[in-house]
Design an enzyme around this catalytic site. Sequence first.
Site, PDB file in Angstrom:
ATOM      1  CG  ASP A 215      -2.167   0.937   0.898  1.00  0.00           C
ATOM      2  OD1 ASP A 215      -2.056   1.794  -0.008  1.00  0.00           O
ATOM      3  OD2 ASP A 215      -3.203   0.805   1.582  1.00  0.00           O
TER       4      ASP A 215
HETATM    5  C1  BGC Z   1      -5.018   3.322  -0.122  1.00  0.00           C
HETATM    6  C2  BGC Z   1      -5.010   2.326  -1.271  1.00  0.00           C
HETATM    7  C3  BGC Z   1      -4.729   3.043  -2.571  1.00  0.00           C
HETATM    8  C4  BGC Z   1      -3.418   3.812  -2.443  1.00  0.00           C
HETATM    9  C5  BGC Z   1      -3.072   4.587  -3.695  1.00  0.00           C
HETATM   10  C6  BGC Z   1      -3.760   4.176  -0.111  1.00  0.00           C
HETATM   11  O1  BGC Z   1      -3.865   5.200   0.825  1.00  0.00           O
HETATM   12  O2  BGC Z   1      -5.127   2.626   1.104  1.00  0.00           O
HETATM   13  O3  BGC Z   1      -6.251   1.677  -1.349  1.00  0.00           O
HETATM   14  O4  BGC Z   1      -4.682   2.127  -3.623  1.00  0.00           O
HETATM   15  O5  BGC Z   1      -3.522   4.734  -1.375  1.00  0.00           O
HETATM   16  O6  BGC Z   1      -3.948   5.652  -3.861  1.00  0.00           O
END
Ligand code: BGC
Length: 758
Positions: A215
């Site tokens: 993530d």
């Molecule tokens: C979220 C993810 C997302 C990523 C990129 C993170 O803060 O938890 O779900 O894909 O950001 O935007």
Amino acid sequence: MVSLSVKVRLLSGQDMWTLPAVPELGVPEPIVMSDGPIGVRGTQWTAGDPSIALPSPTALAATWDVSLAQRVGRLLGQEARRKGVHVLLAPTVNLHRSPYGGRHFEAYSEDPVLSGAIGVAYVRGVQEHGVAAVVKHFVANDSETDRFTVDVRVSERALRELYLAPFETIVREGGAWGVMAAYNAVNGTTMTEHARLQREILKGEWGFDGVIVSDWGAAHDTVAAMVGGLDIAMPAFGSPWGDALVDAVRSGDVPESLVDDAVARVLRLYERVRAKRDLPTVDGVALAREVAARSFVLAVNDGVLPLERGARIALIGALAKDARVMGGGSAQVYPAKTVAPVEAIDAVYAIGADPRTKLPPAPGPFVARFIGTSYEATLPDGEARWMELPDGLMPEAVTLSGRIAASRGGTHELAIRGIGTFSLTAGGRTLFAGTIEPDSGDPAAVFLSPPERRFPLELAAGEEVEVVVRHEVAIPLISFALGHGEPVGTPEELIDEAVAVARAADVAVVVVGTTEEVESEGFDRTTLRLPGRQDELVSRVARVNPRTVVVVNAGSPVELPWVDEVAAVLLTWFPGQEAGNALADVLFGESEPGGRLPTTWPVSASDSPVLSTTPADGVLSYSEDIFIGYLLWQRGDTTPRFAFGHGLGYTTWEYLGLEIEGDSARVTVRNTGVRSGREVVQVYVAPREPDDTRPVRWLAGFAVAEAGPGETVAVAIPLPERAFQVWDSGWRTVPGAYLIEAAHSIDDRRLSASFHPR
Ligand code: BGC
């Protein structure tokens, strides 16, 4: 021989969304990623680059329709291709453990079987286009409070039977090419470093041959993350790979074979996504409308719905005009056009109550100019956002100019939402020149939900003024909005006006719901009450018009204290860009509301068997073990507002037969109404001998039956081996007698048969 540092380059982002081209390894172009899940945003995060916006994942799960979910996946594959995206960061298959979960709207269900089935179909659809789906967030990222650090303590059995289950199904059956490692820790180890879950279970036991992507910003420790099984660290900023990973291999802390395995996985990913496939084009707008109508859950109906055309309708609620079509956070996309209920339904409109605490973006078009460059873009409204500046431009400032028209005379309000240095002029007069400071230390919160400053502006009815906002660009990211609010009455006057309009109408349709301050990423909810004075609005309208239909525009459960006072309740989730058209289709009976609840709705938050998402000393204990959602509701005495699987249609069904044929349940149903319809036939499994260590009953499978009036149809629903197993240091089938139940919902079971698993 390719050098170690070249190999390592392939494993970390070169910016926010892409892996670099590494021609030495046969990757001649960057590998581009984008969020997910209701659309493909693309890399710039801007309204200048619009996307189809589908209904929220809760809505997709409410269709209980795997072939529809696969079509959704295909559309997203197509959108990804259109936008040059190779990797879609979706679906989100964490579970609805607590209704307070801030990203509840972004996940499917409280049930792992339903989540897995919808996820498999979605992933297959996306990947048909040669676009990788990245299933997220692995694992136990079921709430948002302290999401970067929370340590979820959960038993092996609950992990296996609940939280890992949708991932397992989607990896094994859907063949997902990517999985995202979550921010949180599980049982003391942060997920990006979790060798047992990532290496042993996901890559080992399940045979996952795709990539594990962190993530965003979740990976910190070079050695622990590489040893723990992480392949790709995103984004570039703060990545623990790069030189640190090269050094760790050279010093012997990380075996080079691990880097080689990660590289082989990225190369396999590239092989999978490099070529465009030629597939029939899906009409995204039409699909958005179809999915929305199919997802709407008709929770209560005294017969008022469907409405007859020509009925005099009072349409009430701020969200009827400014529909909340999606949840907040990284799941946001920018549709080219949104259809609000007021645009699709011929009615007299009144605001009634406005739950929003911030002014909505001023309606456009607005022209954004990057000062010091020749770049300009036309934006549909006053929201100016570029997460990544187009073509790598770094303007000294950006201006946003357009016209504001006053439909009412009086004191209007303009607002700037953003941080940094701004000026605002209206009709040549400067309303503000200065700096707005951040109101939070959390960078994501400041970016996604910046502070607001308001400025009054006197305008006569019909007057139009030229408005210009200038923002000095300090960092390579732009995020601000120009808001506009028309003069409105006091809250009391708004309700009075709505009551008057409702009294004069044949039917009152009241749209209520949540706001972006309620359902978004980065925080959990603290109440399930509707914000503002919406509850009072509904009760007051219902008192003067017995034919009151309440439309609930919320991504996840809310309390409905007036439910017994109204004629119908339609739950529409976050319905996506075709919100208004789909609502009109369902209200007037062009489409049947096809949804069934993917998650139990409580009467009040405090009835929810699992509620708190607040860690104690950094630990969030899943002490309810395997009993969440309906599995736990069935053990207590409290009745929920609406049970798992509930939802009415516009016809009625008789369950005629249930036969067990081999490992399959064959259910025969007859449409006993006067119009065609669809029934989601649900099959539950219940041990005949009560067993405290297991739930009373659980979902084994489901299928959609379609039939015309008077017609009889049969559906076959497989009874998988797993439905009779528990995790007991391994999967173990529990022998004995079971009841197989064919049901309309978990609280409306129609037929049963005996079964002994082999
Ligand atoms: C979220 C993810 C997302 C990523 C990129 C993170 O803060 O938890 O779900 O894909 O950001 O935007």
